[in-house]
Design a protein around this motif. Sequence first.
Motif, PDB file in Angstrom:
ATOM      1  N   ARG A  44      23.809  44.787  36.971  1.00 26.25           N
ATOM      2  CA  ARG A  44      24.184  45.641  35.681  1.00 26.25           C
ATOM      3  C   ARG A  44      23.116  47.472  35.900  1.00 26.25           C
ATOM      4  O   ARG A  44      23.359  47.654  34.521  1.00 26.25           O
ATOM      5  CB  ARG A  44      25.016  45.097  34.945  1.00 26.25           C
ATOM      6  N   PHE A  45      22.414  47.722  36.334  1.00 28.83           N
ATOM      7  CA  PHE A  45      21.326  47.570  36.170  1.00 28.83           C
ATOM      8  C   PHE A  45      20.691  47.915  33.846  1.00 28.83           C
ATOM      9  O   PHE A  45      20.355  49.211  34.165  1.00 28.83           O
ATOM     10  CB  PHE A  45      21.824  50.207  36.313  1.00 28.83           C
ATOM     11  N   ASP A  46      20.422  46.786  34.249  1.00 28.29           N
ATOM     12  CA  ASP A  46      20.007  46.815  33.034  1.00 28.29           C
ATOM     13  C   ASP A  46      18.993  45.306  33.009  1.00 28.29           C
ATOM     14  O   ASP A  46      18.878  45.704  31.803  1.00 28.29           O
ATOM     15  CB  ASP A  46      21.046  45.360  32.585  1.00 28.29           C
ATOM     16  N   ALA A  47      17.695  45.495  33.801  1.00 31.95           N
ATOM     17  CA  ALA A  47      16.462  45.560  33.685  1.00 31.95           C
ATOM     18  C   ALA A  47      15.246  46.165  33.373  1.00 31.95           C
ATOM     19  O   ALA A  47      16.018  47.342  33.799  1.00 31.95           O
ATOM     20  CB  ALA A  47      16.151  44.974  34.747  1.00 31.95           C
ATOM     21  N   PRO A  48      14.271  45.510  32.802  1.00 30.39           N
ATOM     22  CA  PRO A  48      13.602  46.438  32.644  1.00 30.39           C
ATOM     23  C   PRO A  48      13.319  48.092  33.452  1.00 30.39           C
ATOM     24  O   PRO A  48      12.626  47.743  34.613  1.00 30.39           O
ATOM     25  CB  PRO A  48      12.311  46.116  32.530  1.00 30.39           C
TER      26      PRO A  48
END
Length: 159
Positions: A44-48
């Motif tokens: 979900r392209f939500d990592a740092p």
Amino acid sequence: MKQVRFQQIMDLPPQLLTLEKAAAAEGFRFLTRLIADWNTGANRFDAPGELLIAAYLDDCLIGIGGLSVDPYAQNGTGRLRRVYVAASLRGRNIGRALVETLLEHAAKHFRVVRLCTDTSEGDSFYLRCGFQRTDHAHATHTMLLGEAGFGQQAVDHNR
């Protein structure tokens, strides 16, 4: 041409289904994978350091692109993923502006950005964007961002 707007998104816009259908008609399945991975939570392209950007012309979704941590590399490496611009709007520097927006963000989080493309058009496009070809097993192109970051010249402090 009207102004294209780039916006980080936290949810997939409903218009993505139309863009995905157009991409699939061209033989590109990566937007189908984007939707599937999003729905399963696989990516979900939500990592740092990660983000997903949508390109809009007025209120119409015309492109998308993401930056993630490269799962095939060591720390400090990002990966461009799912970059797509509607076929009718290619050749107007929208894709290049989308990639540059992603690289500007990448420069704050990664030293290297890699990607994989399997078309000659993609190869030419990414070379024009400043990437270099690589023979890595999991990437076709790479860009070293360096300490100064994308779009900036490094300053030699030893002069």
